[in-house]
Design a protein around this motif. Structure first.
Motif, PDB file in Angstrom:
ATOM      1  N   GLN A 347      22.604  47.191  -3.448  1.00 42.29           N
ATOM      2  CA  GLN A 347      22.266  45.955  -2.744  1.00 42.29           C
ATOM      3  C   GLN A 347      22.646  46.042  -1.266  1.00 42.29           C
ATOM      4  O   GLN A 347      21.892  45.614  -0.392  1.00 42.29           O
ATOM      5  CB  GLN A 347      22.976  44.768  -3.397  1.00 42.29           C
ATOM      6  CG  GLN A 347      22.658  43.438  -2.715  1.00 42.29           C
ATOM      7  CD  GLN A 347      23.380  42.265  -3.355  1.00 42.29           C
ATOM      8  OE1 GLN A 347      23.972  42.402  -4.420  1.00 42.29           O
ATOM      9  NE2 GLN A 347      23.341  41.122  -2.700  1.00 42.29           N
ATOM     10  N   LEU A 348      23.800  46.621  -0.965  1.00 41.97           N
ATOM     11  CA  LEU A 348      24.222  46.785   0.428  1.00 41.97           C
ATOM     12  C   LEU A 348      23.251  47.685   1.185  1.00 41.97           C
ATOM     13  O   LEU A 348      22.906  47.417   2.350  1.00 41.97           O
ATOM     14  CB  LEU A 348      25.636  47.375   0.483  1.00 41.97           C
ATOM     15  CG  LEU A 348      26.781  46.439   0.062  1.00 41.97           C
ATOM     16  CD1 LEU A 348      28.084  47.215  -0.087  1.00 41.97           C
ATOM     17  CD2 LEU A 348      26.956  45.322   1.106  1.00 41.97           C
ATOM     18  N   LEU A 349      22.791  48.734   0.545  1.00 43.14           N
ATOM     19  CA  LEU A 349      21.819  49.627   1.185  1.00 43.14           C
ATOM     20  C   LEU A 349      20.506  48.899   1.426  1.00 43.14           C
ATOM     21  O   LEU A 349      19.886  49.029   2.491  1.00 43.14           O
ATOM     22  CB  LEU A 349      21.582  50.865   0.317  1.00 43.14           C
ATOM     23  CG  LEU A 349      22.748  51.855   0.215  1.00 43.14           C
ATOM     24  CD1 LEU A 349      22.428  52.944  -0.796  1.00 43.14           C
ATOM     25  CD2 LEU A 349      23.053  52.472   1.573  1.00 43.14           C
ATOM     26  N   ARG A 350      20.081  48.106   0.414  1.00 37.13           N
ATOM     27  CA  ARG A 350      18.823  47.369   0.548  1.00 37.13           C
ATOM     28  C   ARG A 350      18.900  46.360   1.688  1.00 37.13           C
ATOM     29  O   ARG A 350      17.924  46.122   2.409  1.00 37.13           O
ATOM     30  CB  ARG A 350      18.503  46.655  -0.762  1.00 37.13           C
ATOM     31  CG  ARG A 350      17.139  45.967  -0.740  1.00 37.13           C
ATOM     32  CD  ARG A 350      16.932  44.953  -1.851  1.00 37.13           C
ATOM     33  NE  ARG A 350      17.619  45.274  -3.061  1.00 37.13           N
ATOM     34  CZ  ARG A 350      18.523  44.467  -3.649  1.00 37.13           C
ATOM     35  NH1 ARG A 350      18.849  43.312  -3.065  1.00 37.13           N
ATOM     36  NH2 ARG A 350      19.098  44.813  -4.768  1.00 37.13           N
ATOM     37  N   GLU A 351      20.082  45.743   1.902  1.00 33.72           N
ATOM     38  CA  GLU A 351      20.226  44.721   2.933  1.00 33.72           C
ATOM     39  C   GLU A 351      20.462  45.303   4.324  1.00 33.72           C
ATOM     40  O   GLU A 351      20.493  44.561   5.316  1.00 33.72           O
ATOM     41  CB  GLU A 351      21.388  43.789   2.564  1.00 33.72           C
ATOM     42  CG  GLU A 351      21.097  42.942   1.332  1.00 33.72           C
ATOM     43  CD  GLU A 351      22.303  42.158   0.855  1.00 33.72           C
ATOM     44  OE1 GLU A 351      23.416  42.416   1.371  1.00 33.72           O
ATOM     45  OE2 GLU A 351      22.137  41.296  -0.024  1.00 33.72           O
ATOM     46  N   SER A 352      20.622  46.616   4.410  1.00 34.03           N
ATOM     47  CA  SER A 352      20.786  47.246   5.720  1.00 34.03           C
ATOM     48  C   SER A 352      19.441  47.294   6.436  1.00 34.03           C
ATOM     49  O   SER A 352      18.397  47.035   5.843  1.00 34.03           O
ATOM     50  CB  SER A 352      21.353  48.662   5.565  1.00 34.03           C
ATOM     51  OG  SER A 352      20.338  49.566   5.127  1.00 34.03           O
ATOM     52  N   ARG A 353      19.479  47.652   7.708  1.00 31.02           N
ATOM     53  CA  ARG A 353      18.232  47.690   8.492  1.00 31.02           C
ATOM     54  C   ARG A 353      17.552  49.056   8.440  1.00 31.02           C
ATOM     55  O   ARG A 353      16.497  49.264   9.048  1.00 31.02           O
ATOM     56  CB  ARG A 353      18.524  47.357   9.950  1.00 31.02           C
ATOM     57  CG  ARG A 353      19.361  48.378  10.685  1.00 31.02           C
ATOM     58  CD  ARG A 353      19.566  48.006  12.147  1.00 31.02           C
ATOM     59  NE  ARG A 353      20.274  49.050  12.874  1.00 31.02           N
ATOM     60  CZ  ARG A 353      19.699  50.114  13.417  1.00 31.02           C
ATOM     61  NH1 ARG A 353      18.381  50.284  13.307  1.00 31.02           N
ATOM     62  NH2 ARG A 353      20.397  51.018  14.058  1.00 31.02           N
ATOM     63  N   PHE A 354      18.143  49.989   7.669  1.00 34.91           N
ATOM     64  CA  PHE A 354      17.658  51.361   7.714  1.00 34.91           C
ATOM     65  C   PHE A 354      16.574  51.628   6.670  1.00 34.91           C
ATOM     66  O   PHE A 354      16.546  51.027   5.583  1.00 34.91           O
ATOM     67  CB  PHE A 354      18.822  52.341   7.503  1.00 34.91           C
ATOM     68  CG  PHE A 354      19.864  52.255   8.583  1.00 34.91           C
ATOM     69  CD1 PHE A 354      19.662  52.902   9.791  1.00 34.91           C
ATOM     70  CD2 PHE A 354      21.022  51.511   8.397  1.00 34.91           C
ATOM     71  CE1 PHE A 354      20.612  52.820  10.805  1.00 34.91           C
ATOM     72  CE2 PHE A 354      21.977  51.429   9.400  1.00 34.91           C
ATOM     73  CZ  PHE A 354      21.765  52.072  10.612  1.00 34.91           C
ATOM     74  N   SER A 355      15.701  52.581   7.000  1.00 40.76           N
ATOM     75  CA  SER A 355      14.657  53.000   6.059  1.00 40.76           C
ATOM     76  C   SER A 355      15.248  53.934   5.018  1.00 40.76           C
ATOM     77  O   SER A 355      16.383  54.421   5.162  1.00 40.76           O
ATOM     78  CB  SER A 355      13.532  53.717   6.816  1.00 40.76           C
ATOM     79  OG  SER A 355      14.006  54.956   7.324  1.00 40.76           O
ATOM     80  N   GLU A 356      14.451  54.214   3.966  1.00 40.36           N
ATOM     81  CA  GLU A 356      14.911  55.139   2.936  1.00 40.36           C
ATOM     82  C   GLU A 356      15.190  56.520   3.533  1.00 40.36           C
ATOM     83  O   GLU A 356      16.161  57.183   3.159  1.00 40.36           O
ATOM     84  CB  GLU A 356      13.861  55.271   1.825  1.00 40.36           C
ATOM     85  CG  GLU A 356      13.499  53.963   1.149  1.00 40.36           C
ATOM     86  CD  GLU A 356      12.288  53.289   1.811  1.00 40.36           C
ATOM     87  OE1 GLU A 356      11.692  52.427   1.164  1.00 40.36           O
ATOM     88  OE2 GLU A 356      11.956  53.656   2.960  1.00 40.36           O
ATOM     89  N   ILE A 357      14.338  56.926   4.479  1.00 36.36           N
ATOM     90  CA  ILE A 357      14.507  58.259   5.080  1.00 36.36           C
ATOM     91  C   ILE A 357      15.835  58.332   5.836  1.00 36.36           C
ATOM     92  O   ILE A 357      16.610  59.279   5.663  1.00 36.36           O
ATOM     93  CB  ILE A 357      13.325  58.575   6.026  1.00 36.36           C
ATOM     94  CG1 ILE A 357      12.037  58.723   5.224  1.00 36.36           C
ATOM     95  CG2 ILE A 357      13.607  59.849   6.821  1.00 36.36           C
ATOM     96  CD1 ILE A 357      10.805  58.947   6.080  1.00 36.36           C
ATOM     97  N   SER A 358      16.103  57.323   6.674  1.00 38.90           N
ATOM     98  CA  SER A 358      17.357  57.323   7.445  1.00 38.90           C
ATOM     99  C   SER A 358      18.570  57.328   6.526  1.00 38.90           C
ATOM    100  O   SER A 358      19.566  58.015   6.789  1.00 38.90           O
ATOM    101  CB  SER A 358      17.409  56.109   8.372  1.00 38.90           C
ATOM    102  OG  SER A 358      16.407  56.176   9.361  1.00 38.90           O
ATOM    103  N   LEU A 359      18.503  56.555   5.442  1.00 40.67           N
ATOM    104  CA  LEU A 359      19.638  56.478   4.523  1.00 40.67           C
ATOM    105  C   LEU A 359      19.866  57.815   3.826  1.00 40.67           C
ATOM    106  O   LEU A 359      21.001  58.302   3.747  1.00 40.67           O
ATOM    107  CB  LEU A 359      19.406  55.373   3.499  1.00 40.67           C
ATOM    108  CG  LEU A 359      19.385  53.943   4.060  1.00 40.67           C
ATOM    109  CD1 LEU A 359      18.944  52.957   2.984  1.00 40.67           C
ATOM    110  CD2 LEU A 359      20.769  53.559   4.597  1.00 40.67           C
ATOM    111  N   MET A 360      18.802  58.433   3.329  1.00 40.50           N
ATOM    112  CA  MET A 360      18.967  59.700   2.610  1.00 40.50           C
ATOM    113  C   MET A 360      19.306  60.855   3.544  1.00 40.50           C
ATOM    114  O   MET A 360      19.904  61.848   3.108  1.00 40.50           O
ATOM    115  CB  MET A 360      17.708  60.004   1.788  1.00 40.50           C
ATOM    116  CG  MET A 360      17.570  59.114   0.560  1.00 40.50           C
ATOM    117  SD  MET A 360      16.249  59.624  -0.574  1.00 40.50           S
ATOM    118  CE  MET A 360      14.793  59.053   0.325  1.00 40.50           C
ATOM    119  N   MET A 361      18.965  60.742   4.834  1.00 38.19           N
ATOM    120  CA  MET A 361      19.325  61.784   5.795  1.00 38.19           C
ATOM    121  C   MET A 361      20.835  61.884   5.982  1.00 38.19           C
ATOM    122  O   MET A 361      21.348  62.887   6.470  1.00 38.19           O
ATOM    123  CB  MET A 361      18.661  61.511   7.146  1.00 38.19           C
ATOM    124  CG  MET A 361      17.188  61.874   7.214  1.00 38.19           C
ATOM    125  SD  MET A 361      16.863  63.645   7.020  1.00 38.19           S
ATOM    126  CE  MET A 361      17.515  64.288   8.567  1.00 38.19           C
TER     127      MET A 361
END
Length: 404
Positions: A347-361
């Protein structure tokens, strides 16, 4: 405006008059050269010190107001009346002992200064040096030298019908102030040395704001050190320090280090360094008015990055990572929280402003390989290639995903 700019803006007659007064014969070749040569003479600390030291009222109040004014500039309209009124008020308070009435040391200094003025109105280098020694021995502050000249004993030297005009012309002919377009200006690059000569570390309003942040006990201690009355409310004590031109360094030096650090914290200044460094830091901060300047508005947050997956697909993808992987991502994006259940971390990841690519990078190749292996996807390649395989897998409907 800087000194060189003020000189360049003078009409030719005024420039020639300054050159005649301050430059050697033959030194003036052309206008540009005259301005450069005059600047070299007028900005000399020795010249500024000697010139200001010999000024008499109402020059003190005129300079004080110029140094306190925004842009070091004042309108000439109404200046005479206000400066004379301020000077006479100051003279009355000095004469009746409301200011400088603390001890016999000041009386001795006043008598010596009076004799020096009476002998010859302008103080020569020897007299200035002897008076400097006397101030140090009697613990007389620099500003008090100029205040003493407001005493009634000195009135016959300066208190005339033409006092303001004489002071104004004296300052202009000295090259320390300039008048044009209805404004009286002081060169901004001479402000620091002028304040030092006058013994004015900060204007009255800044001194008051700084002293108000001290404890009542510290204010009383400052008054005692300055040999001033310690009775009254804290507000009255602070005003007494201000009225007597007691300067911030003198007030702050005896203050406990812990209190200085508290004041620094209150105004969001660094608390590290020696006591002397903290005192200097606070004096500069308040003298420049940083304590009352509005803080710049925070920049708007960056816009959210576009995402490739629907919300359910996003949650499913990141729920397939280990909890430690999710915590690592959250830590790398400076999330407010990095622990909790897997559902909370997703949920915290979903509420962040980052895309899936940025998060997995933010994951390393081994963490991505583990996720690929879990979904029986090809391992190997660059991080972006691995992330693309995961995105393609979870962008498909569940029924069309192989190995799911």
């Amino acid at each position: 405006m800087r000194l060189v700019e003020l000189l360049a803006g003078l009409d030719q007659e005024t420039l020639d008059r300054l050159a005649h007064h301050h430059l050697e014969a033959g030194e003036a070749e052309n206008r540009a050269t005259v301005c450069v040569n005059l600047e070299n003479v007028l900005r000399s600390p020795k010249y500024v010190r000697e010139t200001i030291y010999n000024l008499q009222p109402p020059s003190f109040r005129m300079l004080e107001r110029l140094l306190d004014a925004e842009g070091y500039s004042l309108p000439l309209d109404g200046l005479k009346e206000s400066v004379i009124a301020d000077t006479l008020d100051l003279a009355q308070r000095v004469t009746n002992g409301e200011i400088l009435g603390r001890d016999s040391g000041l009386v001795v200094y006043r008598r010596v200064l009076l004799e020096a003025r009476r002998n010859e109105l302008e103080l020569d280098a020897s007299e200035a040096a002897l008076l400097g020694v006397l101030r140090r021995e009697l613990k007389i502050r620099q500003a008090e030298h100029f205040l003493i000249e407001h005493h009634e004993d000195f009135h016959h030297f300066w208190n005339t019908d033409h006092a303001f005009l004489g002071a104004l012309n004296g300052l202009r002919s000295s090259g320390l102030v300039y008048s044009a377009h209805g404004q009286l200006r002081f060169p901004e690059d001479l402000v620091a040395i002028a304040r030092q000569v006058l013994g004015l570390e900060a204007d009255a309003a800044a001194r008051k704001r700084l002293f108000e942040r001290l404890t009542g006990a510290d204010v009383s201690a400052a008054l005692e050190v300055a040999a001033l009355r310690t009775s009254g409310t804290k507000e009255e004590k602070v005003q007494r320090l201000v009225d007597n031109y007691v300067q911030p360094t003198e007030v702050l030096t005896p203050v406990p280090l812990a209190t200085l650090r508290d004041v620094c914290r209150d105004v969001e200044l660094g608390v590290g360094g020696s006591k002397e460094e903290l005192v200097a830091r606070l004096v500069r901060f308040f003298a420049l008015g940083y304590d009352i300047r509005p803080k710049p508005a925070a920049p708007p947050p960056p816009p959210p990055e576009p995402r490739h997956l629907s919300t359910p697909a996003f949650d499913t993808l990141f729920a397939s990572f280990r909890g430690q992987d999710l915590s690592d991502i959250l830590s790398s994006i400076d999330a407010s929280r990095v622990t909790g259940s897997k559902e909370q971390l997703v949920q915290l990841l979903r509420e962040s402003r980052f895309s899936e690519i940025s998060l997995m990078m933010e994951l390393d190749s081994k963490q991505l390989d583990a996720a690929l292996a879990k979904h029986q996807l090809k391992i190997g390649g660059s991080k972006r290639e691995k992330i693309q395989r995961l995105l393609e897998q979870f962008s498909r409907p569940l029924a069309e995903r192989p190995h799911e």
